[in-house]
Design an enzyme around this catalytic site. Structure first.
Site, short mmCIF file in Angstrom:
data_model
loop_
_atom_site.label_atom_id
_atom_site.label_comp_id
_atom_site.label_asym_id
_atom_site.label_seq_id
_atom_site.Cartn_x
_atom_site.Cartn_y
_atom_site.Cartn_z
N LYS A 65 0.84 -1.19 0.00
CA LYS A 65 0.00 0.00 0.00
C LYS A 65 0.88 1.25 0.00
O LYS A 65 2.03 1.14 0.40
CB LYS A 65 -0.96 0.01 1.20
CG LYS A 65 -0.22 -0.05 2.53
CD LYS A 65 -0.33 1.08 3.48
CE LYS A 65 -0.07 2.46 3.08
NZ LYS A 65 0.79 3.25 4.00
N HIS A 70 -5.43 2.09 6.28
CA HIS A 70 -5.53 1.56 7.65
C HIS A 70 -6.82 2.00 8.38
O HIS A 70 -7.52 1.18 8.96
CB HIS A 70 -4.33 2.00 8.50
CG HIS A 70 -3.00 1.66 7.88
ND1 HIS A 70 -2.78 0.52 7.16
CD2 HIS A 70 -1.81 2.32 7.90
CE1 HIS A 70 -1.51 0.49 6.76
NE2 HIS A 70 -0.91 1.57 7.19
P1 NDP Z 1 12.11 2.80 -0.42
O1 NDP Z 1 12.13 3.99 -1.30
O2 NDP Z 1 12.89 2.79 0.83
O3 NDP Z 1 12.56 1.52 -1.27
C1 NDP Z 1 12.16 1.30 -2.60
C2 NDP Z 1 12.87 0.07 -3.09
O4 NDP Z 1 12.47 -0.20 -4.43
C3 NDP Z 1 14.38 0.19 -3.10
O5 NDP Z 1 14.94 -1.06 -2.76
C4 NDP Z 1 14.69 0.50 -4.56
O6 NDP Z 1 16.02 0.15 -4.81
C5 NDP Z 1 13.65 -0.39 -5.22
N1 NDP Z 1 13.27 -0.01 -6.59
C6 NDP Z 1 12.72 1.17 -7.01
N2 NDP Z 1 12.53 1.13 -8.35
C7 NDP Z 1 12.96 -0.09 -8.76
C8 NDP Z 1 13.02 -0.73 -10.03
N3 NDP Z 1 12.61 -0.11 -11.13
N4 NDP Z 1 13.52 -1.98 -10.11
C9 NDP Z 1 13.95 -2.62 -8.99
N5 NDP Z 1 13.92 -2.07 -7.77
C10 NDP Z 1 13.44 -0.82 -7.66
O7 NDP Z 1 10.57 2.50 -0.16
P2 NDP Z 1 9.92 1.73 1.09
O8 NDP Z 1 10.69 0.51 1.37
O9 NDP Z 1 9.67 2.69 2.17
O10 NDP Z 1 8.49 1.35 0.51
C11 NDP Z 1 8.30 0.32 -0.44
C12 NDP Z 1 6.80 0.15 -0.67
O11 NDP Z 1 6.20 -0.20 0.55
C13 NDP Z 1 6.11 1.42 -1.14
O12 NDP Z 1 5.04 1.05 -1.99
C14 NDP Z 1 5.57 2.00 0.15
O13 NDP Z 1 4.44 2.82 -0.06
C15 NDP Z 1 5.20 0.73 0.89
N6 NDP Z 1 5.16 0.88 2.36
C16 NDP Z 1 6.27 1.28 3.04
C17 NDP Z 1 6.22 1.38 4.43
C18 NDP Z 1 7.40 1.76 5.23
O14 NDP Z 1 7.27 1.86 6.46
N7 NDP Z 1 8.57 1.99 4.63
C19 NDP Z 1 4.97 1.09 5.19
C20 NDP Z 1 3.89 0.64 4.36
C21 NDP Z 1 3.99 0.56 3.00
P3 NDP Z 1 16.90 0.76 -5.99
O15 NDP Z 1 16.70 2.23 -5.96
O16 NDP Z 1 18.29 0.29 -5.74
O17 NDP Z 1 16.32 0.15 -7.23
C1 BG6 Z 2 2.45 2.83 7.13
C2 BG6 Z 2 2.58 4.28 6.81
O1 BG6 Z 2 1.52 2.22 6.28
O2 BG6 Z 2 2.01 2.68 8.48
C3 BG6 Z 2 3.53 4.97 7.77
O3 BG6 Z 2 3.08 4.42 5.47
C4 BG6 Z 2 3.12 4.71 9.20
O4 BG6 Z 2 3.57 6.36 7.52
C5 BG6 Z 2 2.91 3.22 9.43
O5 BG6 Z 2 4.15 5.19 10.06
C6 BG6 Z 2 2.32 2.96 10.81
O6 BG6 Z 2 2.30 1.57 11.03
P1 BG6 Z 2 2.38 0.97 12.51
O7 BG6 Z 2 2.24 -0.48 12.32
O8 BG6 Z 2 3.71 1.40 13.06
O9 BG6 Z 2 1.26 1.60 13.25
#
Ligand code: NDP
Ligand code: BG6
Length: 488
Positions: A149, A241
């Site tokens: 998400k 959420h």
């Molecule tokens: P980041 O920006 O930290 O990580 C993104 C990842 O995707 C990196 O590993 C990047 O590596 C990779 N990536 C991007 N483009 C490509 C591509 N074209 N091919 C291969 N790899 C690629 O994001 P997050 O980890 O924070 O979030 C990931 C997903 O999870 C998102 O959709 C976010 O909304 C969702 N999410 C995140 C949460 C969180 O707490 N972080 C909570 C809930 C949901 P590189 O640049 O080396 O390719």
């Molecule tokens: C994620 C949001 O989905 O949920 C974040 O992208 C947020 O911004 C997180 O901090 C909260 O999750 P939790 O499990 O820590 O309440």
């Protein structure tokens, strides 16, 4: 003692394996399931991202993330065994990259195994990755895809992603994650409502005055500023959420716990949400943005400064909403939703406030009954009742909770939501994942609110970090003669 039934041996490809979510949640969760013996030792986990790690360098990076982000001990021999499951392939997953054959090679021999593609990348690349997976011949009969998400940033982009994914994976193989649905207490909400005959007769407008759903966080946007600034609290938290929690409180009893039975009832709630249009935004919504302040005794910066030097923004880091549901059960019962960053405490809870007795025998002393479901931290529930305050000195009514704290009642370690969800994907259980039409209905409602905000000149109200949010949020309830449950 909890019993863990091993899942079948599987191959898992994590796209976005170097990202925040993978390092902070996915790999630590997989380790815990491995440690409890739930993941067979011949399972394989392949990380994919564009950055050019060698396999060893990637394992070292996962290990470092485990120590720093998950506060784990990577020297634990079981952790070292877990690292042995992990491989890495560097490739741009949306392009016809030369490295695709390396991924094919990493998965060779696993054609009959459960194969999971976890897309932990920005949603804009979900469709492209699915198309490339098919081109590379990696989509086997037992393949499934997990989508993080938020799915898109509005209804149109969500539909485009859903359609692109549907070209490659049928709906029964698409797992749309909302990690709140994997939280222990959120699942308990279903059990509480539908395994106890006590609640159903009072679970409606006849007995309930209003419902509050709060997800308060102390953290700011941290390193996710670029993503967050394009989303805001409405897309990041409410669309998924908070609306999911609202659905679980408000839905009709499903006829079974099958995925589709539950999801069909949730979608009816989403479709019954009363639209909030331009004329309602003043009376039904409040947006806020955090300024500098003190959280847990620590001085923290304003949202602008968290984004980077010289940045300004009108993105909301706080939302409060008065939501109404147009159906027989809930007509006239407001659901107040609030979520925000840099609030005074981390607290997610659902509070159901019942109507007062029809005739008060004991004067004005009596507070209404409340059922408080604490999702985190300190998971549990409280049922607030009125009793006679013990002792002499007249008959005084006092409000006291029947308090069930999971921590003291059960000695289990509570699995992170991702642990359960990852294992459910491998088992093929879709109950805790969102269906296509469910996500789209949530966007359709959220889009109207965002559209109304965009059409107005108003900006988010500022609130000091560590405060309860903007004053206007208190006034939202005050106007209805109610008040928020305290955040401290
Ligand atoms: P980041 O920006 O930290 O990580 C993104 C990842 O995707 C990196 O590993 C990047 O590596 C990779 N990536 C991007 N483009 C490509 C591509 N074209 N091919 C291969 N790899 C690629 O994001 P997050 O980890 O924070 O979030 C990931 C997903 O999870 C998102 O959709 C976010 O909304 C969702 N999410 C995140 C949460 C969180 O707490 N972080 C909570 C809930 C949901 P590189 O640049 O080396 O390719
Ligand atoms: C994620 C949001 O989905 O949920 C974040 O992208 C947020 O911004 C997180 O901090 C909260 O999750 P939790 O499990 O820590 O309440």
């Amino acid at each position: 003692m909890a019993e863990f039934v091993p899942v079948p041996s599987f191959d898992l490809v994590v796209f976005g394996a170097s990202g925040d979510l993978a390092m902070r949640k996915l790999f630590p969760s997989l380790f815990h399931r491995f440690k409890d013996g739930q993941i067979p030792r011949d399972s394989r986990i392949v990380g994919v991202a564009r950055q050019g790690f060698t396999r060893d360098a990637f394992r070292a990076s996962v290990s470092e993330g485990f120590a720093t982000l998950a506060k784990g001990d990577p020297t634990d021999p079981t952790y070292q065994a877990f690292l042995g499951l992990i491989d890495y392939v560097a490739l741009d997953a949306t392009k016809a990259d030369d490295a695709w054959p390396l991924l094919v090679q990493a998965l060779a021999g696993g054609e009959d195994k459960v194969r999971v593609f976890y897309l932990s990348t920005p949603p804009s690349v979900f469709g492209g990755i699915c198309a490339r997976l098919r081109e590379a011949g990696l989509v086997s009969a037992a393949s499934r895809v997990v989508l993080e998400k938020p799915l898109g940033r509005d209804l149109a982009s969500a539909k485009a992603i859903n359609d692109a994914v549907a070209d490659v994976f049928s709906e029964d193989r698409v797992y749309r994650i909302d990690h709140y649905l994997g939280k222990e207490t959120v699942q308990n909400l279903l059990v509480l409502r539908f395994a106890n005959a006590l609640f159903e007769p009072v679970w409606s407008r006849a007995s309930i005055d209003h419902v509050q759903i709060t997800v308060a966080e102390t953290i700011g946007v941290g390193s996710r500023g670029d993503y967050y600034d394009k989303s805001g609290a409405m897309r990041d938290m409410v669309q998924n959420h908070l609306l999911q929690l609202l659905c679980l409180v408000a839905m009709e009893p499903p006829n079974s716990v099958d995925a589709d039975a539950i999801r069909t009832e949730k979608i009816k709630v989403l479709q019954a949400l009363v639209p909030i249009g331009p004329k309602d935004i003043e009376s039904h919504t409040v947006r806020g943005q955090y300024k500098a302040g003190l959280v847990d005794g620590e001085a923290v910066k304003a949202y602008f400064d968290d984004l980077g030097p010289g940045r300004t923004s009108s993105t909301e880091t706080y939302v409060a909403l008065k939501v109404e549901i147009a159906n027989w059960r809930w007509a006239g019962v407001p659901f107040y939703l609030r979520t925000g960053k840099r609030l005074p405490s981390r607290r997610s809870e659902i509070v159901v406030t019942f109507r007062p007795p029809p005739h008060s025998l004991f004067g004005k002393d009596a507070s209404p009954n409340q059922l408080v479901m604490r999702l985190q931290p300190d998971e549990g529930m409280e049922m607030w009742l009125q009793i006679k305050e013990p002792g002499p000195g007249g008959l005084r009514v006092k409000s006291v909770p029947l308090d069930l704290s999971y921590d003291t009642a059960f000695t289990l370690r509570y699995p992170d939501a991702y642990e359960r969800l990852l294992m459910d994907v491998v088992r093929g259980n879709l109950s805790l994942f969102m269906r296509k039409d469910e996500v789209e209905s949530a966007w359709a409602w959220v889009d109207q609110v965002i559209g109304a905000w965009e059409a107005s000149d108003a900006s988010p109200h500022h609130y000091a970090s560590g405060s309860d949010g903007p004053l206007q949020a208190a006034l939202l309830l005050d106007r209805d003669g109610r008040h928020w449950r305290s955040l401290v």
